[in-house]
Motif scaffolding. Structure first.
Motif, mmCIF file in Angstrom:
data_model
loop_
_atom_site.group_PDB
_atom_site.id
_atom_site.type_symbol
_atom_site.label_atom_id
_atom_site.label_comp_id
_atom_site.label_asym_id
_atom_site.label_seq_id
_atom_site.Cartn_x
_atom_site.Cartn_y
_atom_site.Cartn_z
ATOM 1 N N LYS A 249 162.550 135.192 -20.742
ATOM 2 C CA LYS A 249 161.220 135.271 -21.331
ATOM 3 C C LYS A 249 161.105 134.439 -22.601
ATOM 4 O O LYS A 249 160.103 133.735 -22.806
ATOM 5 C CB LYS A 249 160.874 136.738 -21.633
ATOM 6 N N ASP A 250 162.129 134.499 -23.461
ATOM 7 C CA ASP A 250 162.033 133.777 -24.741
ATOM 8 C C ASP A 250 162.656 132.376 -24.693
ATOM 9 O O ASP A 250 162.636 131.652 -25.695
ATOM 10 C CB ASP A 250 162.639 134.593 -25.881
ATOM 11 N N GLY A 251 163.217 131.996 -23.535
ATOM 12 C CA GLY A 251 163.759 130.647 -23.389
ATOM 13 C C GLY A 251 165.181 130.467 -23.879
ATOM 14 O O GLY A 251 165.770 129.394 -23.718
ATOM 15 N N SER A 252 165.770 131.507 -24.470
ATOM 16 C CA SER A 252 167.117 131.371 -25.030
ATOM 17 C C SER A 252 168.178 131.220 -23.950
ATOM 18 O O SER A 252 169.199 130.553 -24.157
ATOM 19 C CB SER A 252 167.448 132.566 -25.932
ATOM 20 N N LEU A 253 167.964 131.827 -22.777
ATOM 21 C CA LEU A 253 168.947 131.715 -21.696
ATOM 22 C C LEU A 253 169.009 130.283 -21.176
ATOM 23 O O LEU A 253 170.096 129.721 -20.989
ATOM 24 C CB LEU A 253 168.614 132.690 -20.563
ATOM 25 N N ALA A 254 167.838 129.691 -20.953
ATOM 26 C CA ALA A 254 167.802 128.299 -20.496
ATOM 27 C C ALA A 254 168.459 127.377 -21.518
ATOM 28 O O ALA A 254 169.152 126.422 -21.154
ATOM 29 C CB ALA A 254 166.356 127.867 -20.234
ATOM 30 N N ALA A 255 168.269 127.680 -22.802
ATOM 31 C CA ALA A 255 168.843 126.844 -23.856
ATOM 32 C C ALA A 255 170.368 126.901 -23.843
ATOM 33 O O ALA A 255 171.035 125.870 -23.951
ATOM 34 C CB ALA A 255 168.309 127.279 -25.215
ATOM 35 N N VAL A 256 170.929 128.100 -23.682
ATOM 36 C CA VAL A 256 172.388 128.217 -23.709
ATOM 37 C C VAL A 256 173.021 127.677 -22.440
ATOM 38 O O VAL A 256 174.174 127.225 -22.441
ATOM 39 C CB VAL A 256 172.822 129.682 -23.957
ATOM 40 N N LEU A 257 172.266 127.660 -21.337
ATOM 41 C CA LEU A 257 172.793 127.146 -20.083
ATOM 42 C C LEU A 257 172.674 125.633 -19.966
ATOM 43 O O LEU A 257 173.227 125.039 -19.035
ATOM 44 C CB LEU A 257 172.067 127.808 -18.903
ATOM 45 N N ARG A 258 171.971 125.007 -20.886
ATOM 46 C CA ARG A 258 171.799 123.555 -20.851
ATOM 47 C C ARG A 258 173.173 122.867 -20.965
ATOM 48 O O ARG A 258 174.001 123.242 -21.780
ATOM 49 C CB ARG A 258 170.885 123.100 -21.973
ATOM 50 N N ASP A 259 173.400 121.906 -20.093
ATOM 51 C CA ASP A 259 174.673 121.164 -20.041
ATOM 52 C C ASP A 259 175.848 122.005 -19.583
ATOM 53 O O ASP A 259 177.003 121.634 -19.796
ATOM 54 C CB ASP A 259 174.996 120.539 -21.410
ATOM 55 N N TYR A 260 175.567 123.133 -18.963
ATOM 56 C CA TYR A 260 176.631 123.982 -18.399
ATOM 57 C C TYR A 260 176.757 123.620 -16.917
ATOM 58 O O TYR A 260 175.992 124.049 -16.089
ATOM 59 C CB TYR A 260 176.273 125.454 -18.566
ATOM 60 N N HIS A 261 177.740 122.779 -16.577
ATOM 61 C CA HIS A 261 177.907 122.285 -15.220
ATOM 62 C C HIS A 261 179.023 123.010 -14.475
ATOM 63 O O HIS A 261 179.142 122.901 -13.285
ATOM 64 C CB HIS A 261 178.205 120.782 -15.222
#
Length: 261
Positions: A249-261
């Motif tokens: 909801k707050d976008g923090s999950l997408a932010a921490v998963l960025r560049d996680y391959h």
């Protein structure tokens, strides 16, 4: 002035007490992770990005993970025995009967990796009919994959050594290797990641200059979860679910998963 100082000191002490209380309230839980071996059979250092993701869930869910690295099948057994929870787990019909899954926190694209010319044109699962497909030992790659395994294609489960799996593909002991990737959308990006990061940075002399191909599109989609045995750690999985919901909801999950391959 003395009154002001007293109030400031009281605020500081209360803040320190609150911090201690919050730390004490964290729920400790054993977290099983997949082992990843180098060609000599030694455990590869944990991915710093994965540790960042785990730290995120500790903070957002009020948990304290005791990480335990095990062979993947052993990790699943320990989880079923109620000794902790497992991270990076995907669903299957069989697993749904015995494991309690969190919400998915990431979707993985399952790509096919091949070697040699001409490059095979695998575009859908049916194209793999009669082929031998290499996967990591103890892995599932989602419901659709499990429905096709050993029906459309034959599955061979390989060691936890990434480099050993690439070498097996070179030796033509399998027709294709499947590889889950988070975050990358295009074939060329996935090829660059596999060849430049995983293969060439291994510094294995047998793989120097070797190039592996990736299918034009993902062959399957899979979701990744935390999981426990049915009836175990229900409160822990609930805390993780809340963290996932808030993070989406707050976008923090997408932010921490960025560049996680």
């Amino acid at each position: 002035m003395r009154i002001v100082r007293f109030i400031l000191l009281l605020v500081i002490l209360l803040g320190m007490g609150l911090g201690t209380l919050q730390a004490a309230e964290k729920v400790a839980v054993r977290l099983f992770l997949q082992e990843n071996l180098d060609p000599q059979g030694k455990q590869v250092a944990l991915d710093p990005k994965m540790m960042e993701v785990l730290d995120y869930f500790e903070r957002r869910a009020g948990l304290k993970f005791e990480t335990v690295i095990l062979p993947w099948k052993r990790a699943q057994i320990e989880t079923l025995d109620g000794k902790g929870i497992i991270y990076g787990f995907s669903r299957s019909a069989e697993r749904n009967r015995v494991y309690h899954f969190s919400q998915p926190f990431v979707t993985e694209k399952i790509w096919g990796v091949t070697y040699g010319s001409p490059k095979p044109k695998y575009k859908r699962p049916e194209d793999l009919r009669g082929k031998v497909v290499s996967i990591g030992r103890g892995f599932s790659h989602g419901m659709e994959f499990d429905q096709a395994r050993n029906v459309i294609f034959t599955v061979q489960e390989d060691s936890a050594s990434i480099i050993a799996r690439f070498k097996k593909l070179m030796a033509k002991r399998s027709d294709m290797m499947v590889w889950p990737i988070r975050g990358l959308e295009h074939t060329k990006d996935v090829e660059n990641y596999l060849n430049r990061v995983l293969v060439q940075e291994s510094n294995d002399p047998e793989l120097k200059g070797v190039h592996f191909d990736v299918t034009e599109n993902p062959l399957f989609l899979d979701t990744t979860h935390f999981a426990s045995a049915q009836g175990k750690y229900i409160d822990v999985i609930a805390k993780i679910d809340k963290a996932i919901t808030r993070g989406k909801k707050d976008g923090s999950l997408a932010a921490v998963l960025r560049d996680y391959h």
